[in-house]
Design a protein around this motif. Structure first.
Motif, PDB file in Angstrom:
ATOM      1  N   GLY A 194      20.704 -16.903 110.222  1.00  0.00           N
ATOM      2  CA  GLY A 194      21.112 -18.230 110.669  1.00  0.00           C
ATOM      3  C   GLY A 194      22.586 -18.512 110.533  1.00  0.00           C
ATOM      4  O   GLY A 194      23.009 -19.662 110.622  1.00  0.00           O
ATOM      5  N   LYS A 195      23.410 -17.461 110.373  1.00  0.00           N
ATOM      6  CA  LYS A 195      24.853 -17.649 110.235  1.00  0.00           C
ATOM      7  C   LYS A 195      25.568 -16.969 111.394  1.00  0.00           C
ATOM      8  O   LYS A 195      25.253 -15.825 111.731  1.00  0.00           O
ATOM      9  CB  LYS A 195      25.349 -17.077 108.901  1.00  0.00           C
ATOM     10  CG  LYS A 195      24.722 -17.727 107.672  1.00  0.00           C
ATOM     11  CD  LYS A 195      25.213 -17.072 106.400  1.00  0.00           C
ATOM     12  CE  LYS A 195      24.575 -17.696 105.166  1.00  0.00           C
ATOM     13  NZ  LYS A 195      25.026 -17.050 103.913  1.00  0.00           N
ATOM     14  N   LYS A 221      29.731 -26.492 114.333  1.00  0.00           N
ATOM     15  CA  LYS A 221      28.779 -27.593 114.433  1.00  0.00           C
ATOM     16  C   LYS A 221      29.477 -28.876 114.870  1.00  0.00           C
ATOM     17  O   LYS A 221      30.676 -29.038 114.720  1.00  0.00           O
ATOM     18  CB  LYS A 221      28.102 -27.811 113.076  1.00  0.00           C
ATOM     19  CG  LYS A 221      27.251 -26.641 112.629  1.00  0.00           C
ATOM     20  CD  LYS A 221      26.420 -27.016 111.422  1.00  0.00           C
ATOM     21  CE  LYS A 221      25.487 -25.890 111.030  1.00  0.00           C
ATOM     22  NZ  LYS A 221      24.589 -26.277 109.926  1.00  0.00           N
ATOM     23  N   SER A 251      17.253 -23.743 120.137  1.00  0.00           N
ATOM     24  CA  SER A 251      18.259 -23.362 119.144  1.00  0.00           C
ATOM     25  C   SER A 251      19.513 -24.230 119.286  1.00  0.00           C
ATOM     26  O   SER A 251      19.674 -24.974 120.244  1.00  0.00           O
ATOM     27  CB  SER A 251      18.617 -21.886 119.321  1.00  0.00           C
ATOM     28  OG  SER A 251      19.091 -21.644 120.627  1.00  0.00           O
ATOM     29  N   SER A 253      23.024 -26.259 116.990  1.00  0.00           N
ATOM     30  CA  SER A 253      23.295 -27.176 115.892  1.00  0.00           C
ATOM     31  C   SER A 253      22.871 -28.614 116.193  1.00  0.00           C
ATOM     32  O   SER A 253      22.501 -29.360 115.283  1.00  0.00           O
ATOM     33  CB  SER A 253      24.789 -27.140 115.531  1.00  0.00           C
ATOM     34  OG  SER A 253      25.584 -27.456 116.663  1.00  0.00           O
ATOM     35  N   GLU A 256      19.267 -28.693 115.617  1.00  0.00           N
ATOM     36  CA  GLU A 256      19.086 -28.548 114.167  1.00  0.00           C
ATOM     37  C   GLU A 256      19.225 -29.905 113.471  1.00  0.00           C
ATOM     38  O   GLU A 256      18.461 -30.220 112.539  1.00  0.00           O
ATOM     39  CB  GLU A 256      20.111 -27.569 113.595  1.00  0.00           C
ATOM     40  CG  GLU A 256      19.980 -27.379 112.087  1.00  0.00           C
ATOM     41  CD  GLU A 256      21.166 -26.664 111.478  1.00  0.00           C
ATOM     42  OE1 GLU A 256      20.959 -25.893 110.520  1.00  0.00           O
ATOM     43  OE2 GLU A 256      22.309 -26.883 111.936  1.00  0.00           O
ATOM     44  N   GLN A 260      16.613 -31.816 111.022  1.00  0.00           N
ATOM     45  CA  GLN A 260      16.982 -32.292 109.684  1.00  0.00           C
ATOM     46  C   GLN A 260      16.588 -33.753 109.502  1.00  0.00           C
ATOM     47  O   GLN A 260      16.077 -34.144 108.441  1.00  0.00           O
ATOM     48  CB  GLN A 260      18.486 -32.115 109.465  1.00  0.00           C
ATOM     49  CG  GLN A 260      18.924 -30.665 109.292  1.00  0.00           C
ATOM     50  CD  GLN A 260      20.435 -30.526 109.186  1.00  0.00           C
ATOM     51  OE1 GLN A 260      21.183 -31.464 109.446  1.00  0.00           O
ATOM     52  NE2 GLN A 260      20.882 -29.347 108.800  1.00  0.00           N
ATOM     53  N   ASN A 266      14.266 -25.862 109.916  1.00  0.00           N
ATOM     54  CA  ASN A 266      14.662 -25.484 111.263  1.00  0.00           C
ATOM     55  C   ASN A 266      15.119 -24.034 111.322  1.00  0.00           C
ATOM     56  O   ASN A 266      15.707 -23.516 110.382  1.00  0.00           O
ATOM     57  CB  ASN A 266      15.798 -26.409 111.735  1.00  0.00           C
ATOM     58  CG  ASN A 266      16.490 -25.920 112.993  1.00  0.00           C
ATOM     59  OD1 ASN A 266      17.603 -25.422 112.940  1.00  0.00           O
ATOM     60  ND2 ASN A 266      15.819 -26.043 114.114  1.00  0.00           N
ATOM     61  N   THR A 267      14.823 -23.385 112.453  1.00  0.00           N
ATOM     62  CA  THR A 267      15.390 -22.067 112.731  1.00  0.00           C
ATOM     63  C   THR A 267      16.587 -22.275 113.639  1.00  0.00           C
ATOM     64  O   THR A 267      16.432 -22.459 114.857  1.00  0.00           O
ATOM     65  CB  THR A 267      14.363 -21.149 113.421  1.00  0.00           C
ATOM     66  OG1 THR A 267      13.153 -21.135 112.668  1.00  0.00           O
ATOM     67  CG2 THR A 267      14.905 -19.733 113.531  1.00  0.00           C
ATOM     68  N   LEU A 268      17.780 -22.272 113.082  1.00  0.00           N
ATOM     69  CA  LEU A 268      18.984 -22.613 113.834  1.00  0.00           C
ATOM     70  C   LEU A 268      19.124 -21.772 115.093  1.00  0.00           C
ATOM     71  O   LEU A 268      19.499 -22.272 116.151  1.00  0.00           O
ATOM     72  CB  LEU A 268      20.226 -22.432 112.949  1.00  0.00           C
ATOM     73  CG  LEU A 268      21.590 -22.586 113.637  1.00  0.00           C
ATOM     74  CD1 LEU A 268      21.766 -23.987 114.197  1.00  0.00           C
ATOM     75  CD2 LEU A 268      22.720 -22.254 112.659  1.00  0.00           C
ATOM     76  N   LEU A 269      18.845 -20.490 114.985  1.00  0.00           N
ATOM     77  CA  LEU A 269      19.058 -19.580 116.101  1.00  0.00           C
ATOM     78  C   LEU A 269      17.750 -19.087 116.693  1.00  0.00           C
ATOM     79  O   LEU A 269      17.667 -18.001 117.256  1.00  0.00           O
ATOM     80  CB  LEU A 269      19.929 -18.399 115.642  1.00  0.00           C
ATOM     81  CG  LEU A 269      21.286 -18.836 115.086  1.00  0.00           C
ATOM     82  CD1 LEU A 269      21.980 -17.692 114.399  1.00  0.00           C
ATOM     83  CD2 LEU A 269      22.155 -19.403 116.187  1.00  0.00           C
TER      84      LEU A 269
END
Length: 391
Positions: A194-195, A221, A251, A253, A256, A260, A266-269
């Motif tokens: 996720g980075k 973001k 997917s 931000s 995401e 939140q 959440n699965t960001l990607l």
């Protein structure tokens, strides 16, 4: 400036296909770099689609194929397609193994340079672009056909069909400018966590046709949390008003932030599925999504890639054409800040589902949620015009 109009001379087109590009996308594997990932993807039933995407590009030059001599690697790296489509071609490199590796891409690029091609057309993702760049640099113009999971580099056309239009202009001898374009790539190991850690690896020369060549993806973001909170409030209201619907969370931000606000992991990607504010499935594959949504009422929450405008076909291949066929356009909830939209400088949004009929159905104006009960209309381009319209 490219102008290849020379009497009685065939255009020497180098073709390099990474047949394994993008096979991890629909399976939520976040890429296809590395032997283990490819083996895992194939074991899970992944489909190799790079040749199909390259075919969409080459179809645009079929009317002028007698003006072209293709130089290819053997098998699925180019020969199979060249032979099937009836091009004149020469095989300049043969991989030792069936499963090709990055060194095969580099060896093919070297062979193409040795044959003094006019332009190299390559299909893959950012990893393939790095391989080509390592060998080619700015010694010969290149043009990328987007076929991978990661397409951050500016050497790619926005769709395979768009690559075909640019290629046709060059082959026909139309004056097309060239410019240096960045080759970017990210660390896939971090990507799967996720980075996003993207960096530049070099530059290559590409034909510059701004309608058809993509910009470098803008990372980072959204900083305006008040605007994002308003967008999230609007989406949450829709979720609460439709407790019987499945909500497919794409997917990015912006999505995401919505998750939140819902208090859901959440699965960001990746792509997640929720219903009535509860998580049903996370980081789903394309096949899993088809099973989960069968005979279900669904809404899809999407955002766009900053700086590029893609909403389908970049990093969310889990949203297959088969899935999109189940959705009415008004069940797509597109979210973005007005700042993100203004950064597109008026360029339309892009859909590259791999299915021209789906792309056509989604083209035209779409409503984008930009705040709480605040929406704007914005165009989605139809970049998959029929071949007869481009001859």
């Amino acid at each position: 400036m490219l102008n290849q109009s020379k009497p009685n001379r065939l255009f020497k087109l180098g073709l390099l296909v990474n047949p394994y590009a993008g096979i991890g996308g629909a399976l939520a594997l976040k890429g296809s770099d590395g032997v283990e990932i490819r083996e895992k993807a194939l074991a899970l039933g992944a489909e190799k689609k790079a040749l199909d995407k390259t075919r969409l590009t080459l179809e645009h030059i079929l009317p002028i194929k007698d003006q072209v001599q293709l130089y290819v690697a053997s098998g699925e790296m180019g020969e199979t397609l060249a032979k099937d489509m009836g091009f004149n071609y020469s095989v300049v490199y043969q991989p030792e193994n069936t499963q090709t590796e990055s060194q095969d891409s580099e060896a093919t690029a070297k062979a193409l340079l040795a044959h003094q091609v006019d332009l190299i057309l390559f299909a893959g993702g950012d990893g393939t672009a790095r391989n080509v760049c390592h060998v080619v640099g700015n010694s010969v113009p290149v043009l990328g056909v987007p076929a991978g999971c990661k397409i951050h580099s500016a050497v790619y056309a926005i769709t395979p069909a768009a690559a075909g239009r640019v290629l046709k202009q060059v082959i026909k001898g139309e004056i097309v400018s060239v410019s240096d374009a960045e080759v970017m790539d990210i660390d896939e190991a971090l990507f799967r966590k996720g980075k996003v850690n993207a960096r530049q690896f070099g530059e290559m020369q590409v034909p510059t046709e701004l309608r058809y060549i993509q910009a470098v993806k803008m990372g980072g973001k959204e900083s305006d949390e008040l605007v994002l909170a308003d967008i999230a409030a609007h989406i949450i209201e829709i979720i609460e008003d439709n407790p019987e619907h499945l909500f497919i969370m794409g997917s990015g931000s912006t999505v995401e932030f919505v998750m939140q606000e819902l208090g859901i992991e959440n699965t960001l990607l990746g792509v997640d599925v929720i219903k009535n504010r509860q998580l049903l499935a996370s980081d789903v594959t394309a096949s899993e999504l088809l099973i989960l949504t069968m005979n279900q009422s669904c809404k899809l929450v999407l955002t766009l890639i900053g700086g590029q405008g893609h909403i389908i076909g970049r990093g969310n291949q889990q949203l297959s054409a088969d899935f999109l066929k189940r959705l009415d356009k008004d069940n797509i909830l597109l979210v973005a800040t007005k700042t993100k939209l203004s950064n597109l400088s008026g360029r339309p949004l892009i859909v590259d589902s791999g299915d021209t009929h789906v792309d056509l159905q989604l083209s035209g104006l779409i409503s984008i949620i930009t705040g709480y009960h605040d929406q704007v209309l914005y165009p989605i381009a139809n970049l998959n015009l029929s071949i007869k319209d481009t001859v």
